[in-house]
Design an enzyme around this catalytic site. Sequence first.
Site, PDB file in Angstrom:
ATOM      1  N   GLU A 106       0.847  -1.180   0.000  1.00  0.00           N
ATOM      2  CA  GLU A 106       0.000   0.000   0.000  1.00  0.00           C
ATOM      3  C   GLU A 106       0.887   1.237   0.000  1.00  0.00           C
ATOM      4  O   GLU A 106       1.858   1.327   0.740  1.00  0.00           O
ATOM      5  CB  GLU A 106      -0.918   0.006   1.223  1.00  0.00           C
ATOM      6  N   CYS A 132      -2.773  -6.582   5.834  1.00  0.00           N
ATOM      7  CA  CYS A 132      -2.078  -7.803   5.424  1.00  0.00           C
ATOM      8  C   CYS A 132      -1.337  -8.500   6.561  1.00  0.00           C
ATOM      9  O   CYS A 132      -1.676  -9.626   6.926  1.00  0.00           O
ATOM     10  CB  CYS A 132      -1.114  -7.493   4.281  1.00  0.00           C
TER      11      CYS A 132
END
Length: 444
Positions: free
Chosen positions: A158, A266
Amino acid sequence: MKVTIIGTGYVGLVSGACLADVGNDVLCLDVDPAKIRILEEGGIPIHEPGLLEIVRRNVEAGRLAFTTDGERAVRHGTVQFIAVGTPPDEDGSADLQYVLAAARNIGRHMDSYRVVVDKSTVPVGTGDKVRAALAEALAARGAEIDYAVVSNPEFLKEGAAVEDFMRPDRIIVGAEDARAIALMHELYAPFQRNREKLVVMDIKSAELTKYAANAMLATRISFMNELANLAETLGADIELVRQGIGSDPRIGWHFLYAGCGYGGSCFPKDVKALVRTGGEAGHDLLVLRAVEAANEAQKYRLVDKIVARFGEKLDGLRFALWGLAFKPDTDDMREAPSRVIIAELLRRGARIIAYDPVAMNEARRIFADERAGLAGLDYAARPMDALAGADALVIVTEWKEFRSPDFDAIRAALKQPLIFDGRNMYDPAAMRRCGIEYHGMGRR
C-alpha cells in the site's frame, strides 16, 4: 485480452487499472453500488498514489469499465480474477465466504472456458474449494464447461501498489493446466520485458508463498522492535545496530526499522491465518505466535514512555499526534498502532489533536461509532496547528512531510519541548542541540 476483476479494493482496482494500462479490456465488478458510483463519476474509493490518473486514463480510452452486474462480468473475461476481501474470523482463520461466492457466481454464468484466478490472499487449500464451488454451480445447471483454477497472489505494498504491479520483483503463478499457464504468460508479458519474472508452481505452494512472504517481513519487524526494547535497557542504539546488521548482504536493509508496531490489512491478518493453518495441520508455529505477541505489545510501547514521563493519570494534558494511517502514502487505518495509542491516552484522561495528510476522514469514519469513549479526540488541518498549547508531540506514522520540520517552531508551539517519536525520524543528538527532550524507540 478480456479480463474481469471481481472486487475493487486495493488489490482489485490496482490490478484492473494496471492491466488496462497495457492494453487489456478490463471490467471490474463490485457488489457495493457506492464504490461503483464513485468510480463511474471519475473518483476512486481508496487512496493510492498514481492510481487515480491511471483509472481515468483507461476509462477515457475505453479499456476500463465498472459494473455491479455479476452475469455481465462473468461473460466478459476469459480470465476472471477474484480479488475480494478475506477478513479474519474470530479464531484468526481467513473468511472465504466472499471468495467462494465469487466462484459460485462464475460457475452460474460462464458460457465457455474460464481461467479463475485467486488474487486474494487465501489459505493453503483454497484452490480446491474454489474448484469445488465452480463444479457445484456448473452441476446445478447441468453444464459441462472447461475451466482452470490458478493461484496468483499479489505482492503489492500500500502506497506503492502501482509501481509494484508495473515493475514486479516476481509473478507467482500456481497452476497445473497448460492452457491457463499459457494465458497467464501472455497476460503478464508486458510486465517482464527485461527478464522472465513468472515463477510457475503448484497451487498449494503458491498459496503458501504469499503467507510465507508476509510472515517473514512481519518477523523482521517484530525482531527489530524486540531488539530496540533491549537496546534501551542496555544503553545501546538500535539505529547503529541496524546499520551494523543491515550491511551484511545475508540480512539486507529492508524491514529493519524499529517502531511502534506494524498494522494494515495484510501482516496482522496473514500472520494470524498462517498460525491458524499450522494449528489445523498439527504444527504449532512458535515463531509466528511470538511475532504476533511482540507486535501487539509494541503498540503500547509509546504509551508506556508517555506514562513513564507524565505518570499514569494524564488528565489535563494535551498531546499533538502526527500520523493516523498504519504507514505513509495510504489512508488505511486497519490495525494501525495509532488506534491503540489514541484509545490508551484518552482512557487515561488526555486530550489529543491529531493530524494526518490523508487519513483524517478515515479516522472520523472509524471513530464515529466510538465517540462516547473518544470525546477528547480532535483534528488539526495542518501539522503545526496540532502543536499549539500541546504538552508533547507524539509521532506515529513516518510521513515524508514530518522528516524535516521547523524544530524552533515546534519548540515554541509546545508547552514544553518534548517529542515521543514512534518511528525514529529524528537524531537524538540533533534534538538535544535544538533544546528538545526526545524519546525514540531503542535510541540511546
